[in-house]
Write a protein that holds these residues in place. Structure first.
Motif, PDB file in Angstrom:
ATOM      1  N   SER A 115       0.029  23.813  11.332  1.00 60.12           N
ATOM      2  CA  SER A 115      -0.754  23.910  12.568  1.00 60.12           C
ATOM      3  C   SER A 115      -1.432  22.600  12.950  1.00 60.12           C
ATOM      4  O   SER A 115      -1.922  22.460  14.070  1.00 60.12           O
ATOM      5  CB  SER A 115      -1.820  24.991  12.414  1.00 60.12           C
ATOM      6  N   GLY A 116      -1.478  21.643  12.009  1.00 59.74           N
ATOM      7  CA  GLY A 116      -2.189  20.402  12.250  1.00 59.74           C
ATOM      8  C   GLY A 116      -3.681  20.518  12.090  1.00 59.74           C
ATOM      9  O   GLY A 116      -4.426  19.596  12.429  1.00 59.74           O
ATOM     10  N   ARG A 117      -4.156  21.628  11.535  1.00 61.43           N
ATOM     11  CA  ARG A 117      -5.592  21.851  11.379  1.00 61.43           C
ATOM     12  C   ARG A 117      -6.199  21.076  10.220  1.00 61.43           C
ATOM     13  O   ARG A 117      -7.394  20.797  10.218  1.00 61.43           O
ATOM     14  CB  ARG A 117      -5.876  23.344  11.191  1.00 61.43           C
ATOM     15  N   TRP A 118      -5.414  20.716   9.221  1.00 65.77           N
ATOM     16  CA  TRP A 118      -5.955  19.978   8.089  1.00 65.77           C
ATOM     17  C   TRP A 118      -4.914  19.026   7.510  1.00 65.77           C
ATOM     18  O   TRP A 118      -3.708  19.220   7.678  1.00 65.77           O
ATOM     19  CB  TRP A 118      -6.470  20.923   7.000  1.00 65.77           C
ATOM     20  N   GLU A 119      -5.396  18.015   6.845  1.00 67.52           N
ATOM     21  CA  GLU A 119      -4.522  17.033   6.187  1.00 67.52           C
ATOM     22  C   GLU A 119      -5.287  16.415   5.020  1.00 67.52           C
ATOM     23  O   GLU A 119      -6.481  16.136   5.127  1.00 67.52           O
ATOM     24  CB  GLU A 119      -4.078  15.946   7.158  1.00 67.52           C
ATOM     25  N   VAL A 120      -4.585  16.215   3.905  1.00 66.63           N
ATOM     26  CA  VAL A 120      -5.142  15.554   2.732  1.00 66.63           C
ATOM     27  C   VAL A 120      -4.228  14.386   2.362  1.00 66.63           C
ATOM     28  O   VAL A 120      -3.007  14.554   2.292  1.00 66.63           O
ATOM     29  CB  VAL A 120      -5.276  16.522   1.537  1.00 66.63           C
ATOM     30  N   THR A 121      -4.819  13.217   2.146  1.00 65.12           N
ATOM     31  CA  THR A 121      -4.043  12.016   1.849  1.00 65.12           C
ATOM     32  C   THR A 121      -4.578  11.329   0.603  1.00 65.12           C
ATOM     33  O   THR A 121      -5.784  11.089   0.493  1.00 65.12           O
ATOM     34  CB  THR A 121      -4.082  11.028   3.027  1.00 65.12           C
ATOM     35  N   LEU A 122      -3.684  11.021  -0.327  1.00 66.47           N
ATOM     36  CA  LEU A 122      -3.990  10.160  -1.466  1.00 66.47           C
ATOM     37  C   LEU A 122      -3.429   8.777  -1.160  1.00 66.47           C
ATOM     38  O   LEU A 122      -2.294   8.659  -0.669  1.00 66.47           O
ATOM     39  CB  LEU A 122      -3.366  10.707  -2.746  1.00 66.47           C
ATOM     40  N   TYR A 123      -4.190   7.719  -1.458  1.00 62.90           N
ATOM     41  CA  TYR A 123      -3.709   6.390  -1.088  1.00 62.90           C
ATOM     42  C   TYR A 123      -4.113   5.356  -2.124  1.00 62.90           C
ATOM     43  O   TYR A 123      -5.035   5.554  -2.920  1.00 62.90           O
ATOM     44  CB  TYR A 123      -4.241   5.975   0.283  1.00 62.90           C
ATOM     45  N   SER A 124      -3.402   4.235  -2.068  1.00 62.09           N
ATOM     46  CA  SER A 124      -3.758   3.052  -2.846  1.00 62.09           C
ATOM     47  C   SER A 124      -3.526   1.823  -1.991  1.00 62.09           C
ATOM     48  O   SER A 124      -2.449   1.652  -1.404  1.00 62.09           O
ATOM     49  CB  SER A 124      -2.907   2.945  -4.123  1.00 62.09           C
ATOM     50  N   ASN A 125      -4.549   0.992  -1.873  1.00 62.38           N
ATOM     51  CA  ASN A 125      -4.427  -0.304  -1.211  1.00 62.38           C
ATOM     52  C   ASN A 125      -4.288  -1.395  -2.272  1.00 62.38           C
ATOM     53  O   ASN A 125      -4.849  -1.285  -3.350  1.00 62.38           O
ATOM     54  CB  ASN A 125      -5.661  -0.575  -0.347  1.00 62.38           C
ATOM     55  N   ASN A 126      -3.520  -2.454  -1.928  1.00 63.36           N
ATOM     56  CA  ASN A 126      -3.193  -3.485  -2.914  1.00 63.36           C
ATOM     57  C   ASN A 126      -2.620  -2.810  -4.160  1.00 63.36           C
ATOM     58  O   ASN A 126      -3.144  -2.942  -5.276  1.00 63.36           O
ATOM     59  CB  ASN A 126      -4.412  -4.342  -3.260  1.00 63.36           C
ATOM     60  N   LEU A 127      -1.547  -2.096  -3.945  1.00 66.84           N
ATOM     61  CA  LEU A 127      -0.969  -1.185  -4.934  1.00 66.84           C
ATOM     62  C   LEU A 127      -0.714  -1.851  -6.283  1.00 66.84           C
ATOM     63  O   LEU A 127      -0.942  -1.243  -7.338  1.00 66.84           O
ATOM     64  CB  LEU A 127       0.336  -0.601  -4.372  1.00 66.84           C
ATOM     65  N   PHE A 128      -0.234  -3.084  -6.276  1.00 66.75           N
ATOM     66  CA  PHE A 128       0.130  -3.765  -7.521  1.00 66.75           C
ATOM     67  C   PHE A 128      -0.979  -4.693  -8.021  1.00 66.75           C
ATOM     68  O   PHE A 128      -0.734  -5.549  -8.875  1.00 66.75           O
ATOM     69  CB  PHE A 128       1.439  -4.525  -7.334  1.00 66.75           C
ATOM     70  N   ASP A 129      -2.187  -4.525  -7.491  1.00 68.93           N
ATOM     71  CA  ASP A 129      -3.363  -5.264  -7.929  1.00 68.93           C
ATOM     72  C   ASP A 129      -3.126  -6.778  -7.887  1.00 68.93           C
ATOM     73  O   ASP A 129      -3.416  -7.514  -8.837  1.00 68.93           O
ATOM     74  CB  ASP A 129      -3.774  -4.837  -9.339  1.00 68.93           C
ATOM     75  N   GLY A 166       0.834  -1.185   0.000  1.00 65.42           N
ATOM     76  CA  GLY A 166       0.000   0.000   0.000  1.00 65.42           C
ATOM     77  C   GLY A 166       0.870   1.236   0.000  1.00 65.42           C
ATOM     78  O   GLY A 166       2.025   1.206   0.448  1.00 65.42           O
ATOM     79  N   ALA A 167       0.355   2.333  -0.526  1.00 66.22           N
ATOM     80  CA  ALA A 167       1.116   3.583  -0.585  1.00 66.22           C
ATOM     81  C   ALA A 167       0.214   4.744  -0.222  1.00 66.22           C
ATOM     82  O   ALA A 167      -0.986   4.738  -0.539  1.00 66.22           O
ATOM     83  CB  ALA A 167       1.714   3.784  -1.980  1.00 66.22           C
ATOM     84  N   ARG A 168       0.800   5.754   0.439  1.00 61.33           N
ATOM     85  CA  ARG A 168       0.060   6.937   0.851  1.00 61.33           C
ATOM     86  C   ARG A 168       0.945   8.175   0.703  1.00 61.33           C
ATOM     87  O   ARG A 168       2.146   8.134   1.009  1.00 61.33           O
ATOM     88  CB  ARG A 168      -0.401   6.813   2.315  1.00 61.33           C
ATOM     89  N   VAL A 169       0.341   9.261   0.247  1.00 60.86           N
ATOM     90  CA  VAL A 169       0.997  10.565   0.164  1.00 60.86           C
ATOM     91  C   VAL A 169       0.119  11.551   0.913  1.00 60.86           C
ATOM     92  O   VAL A 169      -1.064  11.730   0.560  1.00 60.86           O
ATOM     93  CB  VAL A 169       1.191  11.024  -1.295  1.00 60.86           C
ATOM     94  N   SER A 170       0.674  12.190   1.953  1.00 63.50           N
ATOM     95  CA  SER A 170      -0.115  13.068   2.808  1.00 63.50           C
ATOM     96  C   SER A 170       0.502  14.458   2.851  1.00 63.50           C
ATOM     97  O   SER A 170       1.721  14.605   2.962  1.00 63.50           O
ATOM     98  CB  SER A 170      -0.191  12.510   4.235  1.00 63.50           C
ATOM     99  N   LEU A 171      -0.356  15.442   2.795  1.00 56.31           N
ATOM    100  CA  LEU A 171       0.046  16.837   2.957  1.00 56.31           C
ATOM    101  C   LEU A 171      -0.699  17.391   4.155  1.00 56.31           C
ATOM    102  O   LEU A 171      -1.933  17.394   4.186  1.00 56.31           O
ATOM    103  CB  LEU A 171      -0.286  17.647   1.703  1.00 56.31           C
ATOM    104  N   ALA A 172       0.054  17.851   5.166  1.00 61.57           N
ATOM    105  CA  ALA A 172      -0.546  18.342   6.402  1.00 61.57           C
ATOM    106  C   ALA A 172      -0.086  19.765   6.668  1.00 61.57           C
ATOM    107  O   ALA A 172       1.055  20.140   6.361  1.00 61.57           O
ATOM    108  CB  ALA A 172      -0.170  17.440   7.577  1.00 61.57           C
ATOM    109  N   SER A 173      -0.978  20.555   7.250  1.00 64.57           N
ATOM    110  CA  SER A 173      -0.628  21.944   7.575  1.00 64.57           C
ATOM    111  C   SER A 173       0.306  21.980   8.772  1.00 64.57           C
ATOM    112  O   SER A 173       0.358  21.050   9.586  1.00 64.57           O
ATOM    113  CB  SER A 173      -1.890  22.742   7.877  1.00 64.57           C
TER     114      SER A 173
END
Length: 745
Positions: A691-705, A682-689
């Motif tokens: 201040s810790g007030r917000w976070e956005v994460t893109l992810y894939s589970n079973n990355l290689f299908d 699995g892979a995840r890319v996260s961008l967090a502020s």
């Protein structure tokens, strides 16, 4: 293929790993000038946090506890994208089979939690939420949205946790209400029309002496399997849950927590793909099924609990834990696993439980630290199972539209007293002794009502039966402290799982009364040595354990014909002699440089029958040397996370991987019952502020299908009963993508 030396000498390899860790800790303690001169200089935010746990009914650092334990914080579970306990990969703890939250099954060190699903069976893995025992497996696979941490304890935990923790215990600790207003909201959108919403809010209710919290969760997702027979989808998600807490502190010495939780699950479990047989469809893909009845996996889980902690101020503290809980399930299955209405099965259960625990414990540090208590538990469980033959051809004419119904009620009462004492002989040496005495009684009422012809089965009038047991489960350990942050230990512990009944259909040629379906207690003795420690100024945490578990009167599932045969089978549990599991666990977490975090674990479990000869069918059949059911030998997991500071906050890149060896689902170790091993990423890319007030994460589970099998077997009814049998395979969920957005205040 030739086996490696590693698999030929697992215990030797395990001991090498453990003693290597001990050597490293001894060489790398704080008193080591050589290592002190070469330690990496790190920033304070790069130091790994010290984890505190309550696995021994008192607050301790995890590295001080002489047991094999994996601990995952709520933040770590979120970083892994593990929304349920079944997705939390740790060494020698495996979730088995297809996704079915109403019928989950775990394996710990090769010992399966649940042999069967009806009310006559207890789990071999104890699951506890805030110290409260979850009496039925349908309550096990919890969502992690409101969790502070999860403690995975491997090996029998009979002294402090009691019955039915023979393989281990999973202790879930939920978040406490906070002293100030705080909260968060999260949205998760992804493949298969995934929509998950969760929220949490906590605040003082007028003053810090009264605090409250509320957490809610809703998850919906379309099924990943297409049913060719009906055009519907299977393997979906349709769940909602909530937990509310109020914490009262009337005085500095008294703390009262009242919590209530509710979960409603209306999911449809995945159905198997037919690879051969009368229901096979040429050209169908792996994620297609062909059944006339969907596999409902409905459950409702709810409960209320109260925890009272009072510190007497004289070195003693009292704890009371009271709870009332209820679990209802409704499951259906297409017994013939095909598109024609041959046999349909429906199972319902309802369980109510009450429990009370009183504990007295020493506080602070002294020459002797102890905890002692009394535990009471009462359970009332009702279950019914109905099998119905189809109304038309190709069903054999004399049995069309006939039914078989079983009804069972089981009342259980358990009482136990326990104690655990640590004797701090010196600053380095601590000796521990523990003992638990458990008395349990179970009463069964059973009835079978059938409209089958006599050659299939007969009605059985209401019958009653009882089982009782008295059991003593000890623990002895020695811990040697190498320095403040490193220990070595040796532990002996014992546990047991109570007996029960096979509350299933009794068919022609089977037992003549229900008392003959009994099975008795099983027991486990565990021998373990291990080491734990923190090195590199707190930037490397290590843990290793080598163990051997001896299993007596093991409760084993065997497949026998049901409903007069024709190909259909049901799992019947009997006591099967002796078995053993031996192996090791190794875990490490490291921050070699600021921003980079490496973690991983390896578990090895060589679990085999050692003295098991079955004579129930006439001629003796030996299973000696065969692997235990559902016991993968090697499990491992690894994570790499790198956080890069940015002007607006931080960007985190993370990759997770886990491996599960192949295993057999039956005691015969047939090739057709073997689930192959697999690797998932699995892979995840996260961008967090900042201040810790917000976070956005893109992810894939079973990355290689990866197309990986989670179950396989055969089902159906040969002529003249039905249309034939089907060979089926169940695949795990394919690759999925998603995005998570979180706001916090």
């Amino acid at each position: 293929m030739k086996q490696s030396e590693f698999t030929q000498t697992p215990l030797a390899a395990a001991m090498g790993v453990t003693f290597g860790t001990i050597f490293l800790l001894m060489a790398g303690g704080a008193s080591s000038p050589a290592l002190a001169q070469t330690q990496v200089q790190v920033q304070p935010d790069a130091v790994l946090p010290q984890i505190t746990i309550t696995a021994r009914k008192r607050t301790e650092r995890a590295i001080d506890v002489p047991l094999s334990i994996s601990v995952l914080s709520g933040d770590e579970l979120a970083d892994r994208g593990a929304i349920r306990l079944s997705e939390a990969a740790v060494p020698n703890v495996v979730f088995l089979g297809p996704e079915n939250n109403a019928l989950p099954s775990f394996s710990v060190r090769g010992v399966q939690s649940q042999n069967r699903s009806n009310i006559g069976f207890d789990s071999g893995v104890g699951v506890y939420v805030d110290g409260i025992y979850m009496g039925r497996s349908a309550a096990f696979n919890l969502e992690t949205f409101d969790i502070e941490r999860v403690e995975f304890l491997r090996g029998p935990q009979g002294t402090l946790f009691g019955k039915n923790s023979i393989a281990g215990a999973i202790s879930v600790v939920t978040r406490e209400p906070s002293k100030r207003l705080e909260g968060s909201a999260s949205v998760d959108l992804g493949t298969d029309n995934l929509r998950r919403l969760s929220g949490y809010v906590s605040a003082p209710l007028g003053s810090e002496a009264v605090r409250g919290s509320l957490a809610v969760y809703s998850g919906k997702r379309d099924g990943y399997m297409n049913n060719l027979a009906t055009g519907s989808r299977a393997g979906d998600e349709d769940m909602s849950s909530a937990r509310a807490k109020v914490l009262l502190k009337p005085s500095a010495n008294l703390e009262i927590t009242i919590a209530a939780d509710y979960l409603k699950d209306k999911s449809v479990a995945p159905s198997s793909h037919i690879v051969s047989g009368y229901g096979f469809v040429a050209g169908s893909d792996d994620f297609s099924s062909n059944v006339d009845l969907q596999a409902l996996a409905n459950r409702t889980v709810q409960g209320v609990g109260g925890i009272v902690n009072y510190d007497f101020g004289n070195g003693l503290a009292l704890t009371s834990i009271t709870s009332v809980r209820k679990v209802d399930t409704n499951r259906t299955s297409d017994t013939d696993a095909g598109p024609i209405n041959i046999v349909a099965s429906a199972n319902t259960s309802s369980q109510e439980q009450w429990s009370q625990e009183f504990r007295i414990a020493s506080t602070g540090k002294s020459a002797v630290d102890f905890v002692a208590g009394v535990y009471l538990y009462e359970q009332k469980a009702k279950g019914s199972s109905k099998s119905t033959f189809g109304p038309a051809a190709p069903v054999f004419a004399p049995i069309r539209s006939t039914t078989g119904n079983t009804f069972g009620d089981i009342n259980s009462k358990t009482a136990a007293v326990f104690g655990n004492v640590d004797w701090n002989v010196s600053k380095s040496l601590t000796l521990t002794g523990g003992l638990r005495y458990t008395r349990e009684k179970k009463d069964l009422a059973y009835q079978q009502v059938v409209t089958f012809p006599a050659f299939l089965g007969s009605s059985i009038p209401l019958e009653h039966d009882s089982l009782s047991t008295n059991n003593v489960t000890p623990l002895v350990s020695a811990r040697w402290r190498l320095d403040r942050d490193a220990i070595v230990y040796a532990t002996y512990s014992k546990g047991f799982r109570s007996g029960g009944w096979n509350v299933d259909n009794i068919t022609a040629g089977g037992p003549t009364n229900f008392r003959q379906t009994r099975f008795t207690d099983e027991s486990m003795a565990n021998y373990e040595i291990g080491a734990k420690g923190s090195l590199m100024g707190g930037n490397l945490n290590l843990g290793a354990a080598v163990y051997r578990m001896d299993y007596d009167d093991i409760q084993v599932t065997q497949q026998v014909a049901v409903l007069g045969g024709g190909g259909a089978v049901v799992g019947i549990v009997t006591n099967g002699g002796k078995a053993r599991s031996q192996g090791f666990e190794l875990e490490a977490t490291m921050r070699p440089v600021s921003g980079l975090r490496l973690s991983g674990g390896v578990g090895y479990a060589d679990a085999k029958y050692t003295d098991y000869v079955d004579t129930r069918s006439g001629a003796p059949v030996s299973f000696n040397g065969n692997k235990l059911n559902n016991a993968p030998r090697l499990t491992s997991n690894a994570s790499v996370a790198y956080t890069l500071p940015l002007a607006i906050g931080a960007l985190t890149l993370r990759v997770d991987a886990r491996h599960t060896d192949g295993y057999f689902t039956g005691r015969e170790n047939l090739a057709t019952d073997r689930v192959p091993g697999y690797d998932l990423f699995g892979a995840r890319v996260s961008l967090a502020s900042e201040s810790g007030r917000w976070e956005v994460t893109l992810y894939s589970n079973n990355l290689f299908d990866k197309r990986y099998i989670v179950a396989q077997g055969s089902a159906g009814f040969a002529a003249p009963v039905g249309a034939g049998t089907n060979q089926t395979v169940s695949y795990g969920r394919p690759r999925a993508f998603g995005i998570v957005g979180t706001l916090a205040f």
